[in-house]
Design a protein around this motif. Structure first.
Motif, short mmCIF file in Angstrom:
data_model
loop_
_atom_site.label_atom_id
_atom_site.label_comp_id
_atom_site.label_asym_id
_atom_site.label_seq_id
_atom_site.Cartn_x
_atom_site.Cartn_y
_atom_site.Cartn_z
N TYR A 94 5.31 0.16 -8.21
CA TYR A 94 5.53 -0.91 -7.24
C TYR A 94 4.39 -1.17 -6.27
CZ TYR A 94 10.38 -0.95 -8.80
OH TYR A 94 11.50 -1.06 -9.56
N THR A 95 3.38 -0.31 -6.21
CA THR A 95 2.34 -0.57 -5.21
C THR A 95 1.12 -1.23 -5.83
OG1 THR A 95 1.30 1.58 -5.47
CG2 THR A 95 3.06 1.45 -3.86
N ASP A 96 0.37 -1.94 -5.00
CA ASP A 96 -0.88 -2.54 -5.45
C ASP A 96 -2.03 -1.57 -5.25
OD1 ASP A 96 0.34 -5.12 -5.94
OD2 ASP A 96 0.49 -5.27 -3.77
N LEU A 97 -1.95 -0.83 -4.15
CA LEU A 97 -3.01 0.11 -3.79
C LEU A 97 -2.37 1.40 -3.35
CD1 LEU A 97 -5.22 -2.10 -1.45
CD2 LEU A 97 -5.92 -1.19 -3.67
N CYS A 98 -3.09 2.50 -3.56
CA CYS A 98 -2.60 3.78 -3.04
C CYS A 98 -3.69 4.46 -2.23
CB CYS A 98 -2.17 4.70 -4.19
SG CYS A 98 -0.51 4.35 -4.74
N LEU A 99 -3.23 5.09 -1.14
CA LEU A 99 -4.14 5.86 -0.31
C LEU A 99 -3.65 7.31 -0.37
CD1 LEU A 99 -6.25 6.18 2.02
CD2 LEU A 99 -4.43 5.58 3.58
N VAL A 100 -4.53 8.21 -0.77
CA VAL A 100 -4.14 9.61 -0.85
C VAL A 100 -4.77 10.36 0.32
CG1 VAL A 100 -4.16 11.71 -2.23
CG2 VAL A 100 -3.94 9.49 -3.35
N LEU A 101 -3.93 11.04 1.09
CA LEU A 101 -4.40 11.78 2.26
C LEU A 101 -4.30 13.28 2.00
CD1 LEU A 101 -2.63 9.87 5.18
CD2 LEU A 101 -5.08 9.87 4.69
N GLN A 102 -5.25 14.00 2.55
CA GLN A 102 -5.16 15.46 2.54
C GLN A 102 -5.78 15.97 3.82
OE1 GLN A 102 -7.52 17.49 -0.41
NE2 GLN A 102 -6.08 19.21 -0.52
N ASP A 103 -5.06 16.78 4.56
CA ASP A 103 -5.54 17.31 5.85
C ASP A 103 -6.09 16.22 6.75
OD1 ASP A 103 -4.89 19.84 4.99
OD2 ASP A 103 -6.84 20.14 4.03
N GLU A 108 -6.48 18.75 -7.36
CA GLU A 108 -7.20 19.04 -6.12
C GLU A 108 -6.36 18.80 -4.87
OE1 GLU A 108 -10.81 16.80 -6.15
OE2 GLU A 108 -11.38 17.69 -8.08
N VAL A 109 -5.61 17.70 -4.86
CA VAL A 109 -4.88 17.34 -3.63
C VAL A 109 -3.49 17.96 -3.60
CG1 VAL A 109 -3.98 15.44 -2.25
CG2 VAL A 109 -6.19 15.20 -3.40
N PHE A 110 -2.77 17.88 -4.70
CA PHE A 110 -1.37 18.30 -4.69
C PHE A 110 -1.17 19.68 -5.31
CE2 PHE A 110 -1.26 13.71 -4.44
CZ PHE A 110 -0.32 13.47 -3.45
N GLN A 154 -9.08 10.93 4.08
CA GLN A 154 -8.82 10.01 2.99
C GLN A 154 -9.45 10.58 1.73
OE1 GLN A 154 -9.70 6.14 4.41
NE2 GLN A 154 -9.98 5.26 2.39
N ARG A 155 -8.64 10.99 0.75
CA ARG A 155 -9.20 11.59 -0.46
C ARG A 155 -9.41 10.59 -1.58
NH1 ARG A 155 -9.81 17.05 -0.94
NH2 ARG A 155 -10.93 16.31 -2.75
N ALA A 156 -8.55 9.58 -1.66
CA ALA A 156 -8.70 8.58 -2.71
C ALA A 156 -8.07 7.29 -2.24
CB ALA A 156 -8.02 9.05 -3.99
N LEU A 163 0.85 -1.19 0.00
CA LEU A 163 0.00 0.00 0.00
C LEU A 163 0.89 1.24 0.00
CD1 LEU A 163 -2.90 1.36 0.54
CD2 LEU A 163 -2.15 1.43 2.91
N GLY A 164 0.71 2.09 -0.99
CA GLY A 164 1.44 3.35 -1.01
C GLY A 164 0.61 4.43 -0.33
N VAL A 165 1.24 5.24 0.52
CA VAL A 165 0.52 6.35 1.14
C VAL A 165 1.09 7.64 0.57
CG1 VAL A 165 -0.07 7.51 3.29
CG2 VAL A 165 0.13 5.03 3.24
N LEU A 166 0.22 8.44 -0.05
CA LEU A 166 0.65 9.67 -0.71
C LEU A 166 -0.11 10.84 -0.12
CD1 LEU A 166 0.13 7.83 -3.93
CD2 LEU A 166 2.25 9.11 -3.75
N GLY A 167 0.48 12.02 -0.27
CA GLY A 167 -0.22 13.21 0.21
C GLY A 167 0.77 14.35 0.34
N PRO A 168 0.26 15.58 0.32
CA PRO A 168 1.17 16.72 0.51
C PRO A 168 1.77 16.74 1.92
CG PRO A 168 -1.11 17.44 0.16
CD PRO A 168 -1.13 15.97 0.14
#
Lengths: 257, 353
Positions: free
Chosen positions: A207-216, A236-238, A219-221, A31-36
């Motif tokens: 490389y990831t199977d899933l991604c979780l995008v966080l903002q503030d 919108e997020v970045f 969970q955004r996506a 799981l990849g965790v992404l976000g600003p």
């Protein structure tokens, strides 16, 4: 199911840093965790490893709530790579990596084999006898990676295995990034689940199977990179305008600034 | 990946560490013998050994037997115990604080013990009496040391666990407080009391006798047996507290356990031998240079080296200006400070930052 978070909230300093996080992870998934910056990525990692507790919601790891795990058993099942390391005593590289075996009582012969394997997996075999304090930033990062790999390396050590990595490739050159992500993939293929904080979208896509995008802290996506990597999401997020096309060789998205 | 290939190479440093441990183990009996042979009256090695045997078997006492059996043997054994405890608690404190410049006095034990001793001298006139050779001063010092550590530990406690940084700052604050209360006491003390306070502070092993040795032996052996059990936890703690927690170490329990043993060990040695400077700071440094920071060898090696160092220092203290005696704390500081400064200047060469 290896872990599941259900409407999880966390407020380590009194104010909610994470709001309503829902996520499920199977053994073998990355799981990849992404976000600003400041989106709550590290807070999520702290929640997953039990350093901070939930203020609301539920967190199951394996078949039990996280807080019911005894500390030693948890350490056998989970390894955590923090963003920074403060080690300033002159251990050799081999000694640092061997510390990853602390929670296990598998005996020195097996520990030595594991150390050997993770040194190969992180290209640190040649640093083995060097003092950790005298290494470069990228070398130190690889040694710390070898240490957490050693902790969850063997399938026999725990029924559930989870590896949490906070920006593991931030100091690495391109070829070492590739090597480390390849090793993470191989580890996942052996049944270890991996949560990895990354800033590089293409590394996440590759490389990831899933991604979780966080903002503030929200969970955004959440989904496969192919599904959630859209120009609208990046805007919108970045707050960046990007072109998302298809990788020329692989069936994954390619993000171009 | 799980079919692991390649043979593990032997770690050259752990081999060296074991050799260093063996060397220190051989050095200690030599230092013990040196301490027993030398003094105002020099006694040959053969005569010393036969005197020890005669004394132990309760044979007919000669002059050498009395000097060795009644005076030098208990004193040498006390020096060895105190040195071992100071050095190994020093190593444990440096590991716990993740700071190679830490020393048990940082958490306030020494200052608290000094205050306890001063208080005993001023209020009770420091009567030599007491129970089982423990004078009131010793009891005051031991209690003072323990109470200070409890105070420092409680100050550093919060809902999020015990902060090592806060403990360090609290230790400094409490040390300063104990120092000023001590000065206040001295201001009101008579000349005789002042001299006793300052002599006590310089440290000395001249009060050694068998009842004292027995008590020291029990406390110090307990400490010396307890500390090595914390070695794996200390090794993990060097990575950082949260890292140690992720490796399965119950960090708060380890902290509490270590602080307690350090306080008991240092409190007892200060009570029995006064403040002895620099053994707890310098010995772990020297040993770490030779063995590396792995506490599984560092702690026992420190115990052996600290015992040897204090034996040599006490022998010097007794012989350099014989028949008068220097306080042993002065000798260890005189040897320790220049050595420590030279270490500070060479730190980067052995990878310490």
């Amino acid at each position: 199911m290896l872990l599941s978070l259900n409407s999880a909230y966390a407020a380590p300093w009194g104010q909610d840093l994470l709001h309503d996080i829902n996520l499920q992870l199977e053994p073998g998934q990355i799981l990849g965790v992404l976000g600003p910056n400041g989106a709550g990525k590290t807070s999520l990692l702290n929640l997953l490893c039990g350093s901070t507790s939930l203020s609301r919601g539920a967190y199951l790891f394996g078949d039990r709530p996280m807080y019911e795990w005894p500390i030693l058993q948890r350490a056998r099942a989970q390894a955590v790579l923090p963003q920074h390391s403060s080690l300033n005593f002159p251990y050799t590289v081999e000694e640092v990596v061997l510390l990853g075996r602390t929670p296990h009582d598998s005996g020195s012969a097996i520990d030595a084999q594991v150390v050997n394997a993770v040194l190969d997996a992180t290209d640190t075999q040649s640093l083995r006898e060097r003092l950790y304090t005298q290494l470069s930033g990228g070398e130190k990062q690889r040694v710390q990676l070898a240490r957490v790999f050693a902790q969850v390396w063997r399938t026999q050590d725990a029924a559930q295995r989870l590896l949490l990595l906070d920006e593991p490739t931030s100091a690495l050159d391109l070829s070492h990034q590739k090597l480390i992500m390849h090793s993470v993939r191989t580890l996942a293929d052996q049944g270890c689940a991996v949560v990895i904080i990354v800033h590089d979208f293409n590394l996440a896509a590759r490389y990831t199977d899933l991604c979780l995008v966080l903002q503030d802290g929200r969970q955004r996506a959440m989904g496969t990179p192919t599904k959630i990597f859209t120009p609208d999401m990046f805007r919108e997020v970045f707050a960046v305008d990007v072109t998302v096309s298809k990788h020329p060789k692989l069936d994954i998205p390619l993000v171009i600034q | 990946m799980l079919t692991i290939s390649g043979s593990p190479t032997p770690c050259s440093r752990s081999l060296r560490a074991r050799r260093v441990l063996l060397a220190f183990a051989l050095l200690l009996p030599l230092c013990l013998l040196l301490a027993i042979c030398n003094g105002t009256v020099s006694i040959g090695i053969a005569e010393t050994l036969s005197a020890i045997i005669t004394f132990a078997s309760g044979g007919e006492p000669s002059q050498a037997t009395v000097i060795i059996g009644q005076i030098r043997l208990p004193r040498a054994l006390l020096a060895a115990l105190v040195g071992a405890v100071l050095a190994s608690t020093g190593a444990a404190t440096q590991g716990l604080f993740r700071n190679p410049l830490a020393d048990p006095s940082l958490i306030g034990v020494t200052a608290g013990a000094s205050l306890g001793a001063s208080l005993a001298i001023v209020t009770a006139g420091g009567s030599v009496g007491g129970y089982l050779g423990f004078s009131l001063v010793s009891v005051g010092a031991f209690l003072g040391g323990l109470l200070t550590v409890v105070l420092v530990y409680r100050m550093a406690q919060s809902a999020n666990g015990t902060s090592v940084a806060t403990m360090l700052l609290a230790g400094i604050a409490v040390t300063a407080l104990a120092g000023s209360i001590g000065s206040l006491l001295e201001y009101h003390a008579s000349n005789d009391m002042l001299r006793r306070i300052s002599l006590w502070r310089m440290g000395g092993l001249d009060g050694a006798n068998y009842p004292r040795l027995l008590i020291a032996g029990i406390i110090c052996t307990a400490v010396l047996l307890a500390l090595p059990r914390f070695a794996p936890a200390l090794n993990a703690l060097l990575l950082g507290e949260s890292e140690a927690r992720h490796l399965g170490i119950d960090v708060d329990r380890v902290k509490w356990g270590l602080i307690t043993w350090v306080a008991v060990g240092v409190g007892a040695s200060v009570a029995l031998a006064g403040t002895i400077a620099f053994v707890g700071l310098v010995v772990p440094h020297i040993v770490r240079l030779l063995t590396g920071p792995d506490h599984r060898t560092l702690i026992p090696a420190c115990a052996l080296a600290g015992a040897s160092l204090l034996l040599v220092a006490d022998t010097l203290a007794r012989t350099v200006m014989a028949p008068s005696e220097l306080p042993v704390g002065v000798v260890t500081a005189l040897i320790g400070v220049p050595f420590f400064i030279s270490l500070l200047r060479r730190r980067y060469q052995y990878g310490m930052q």
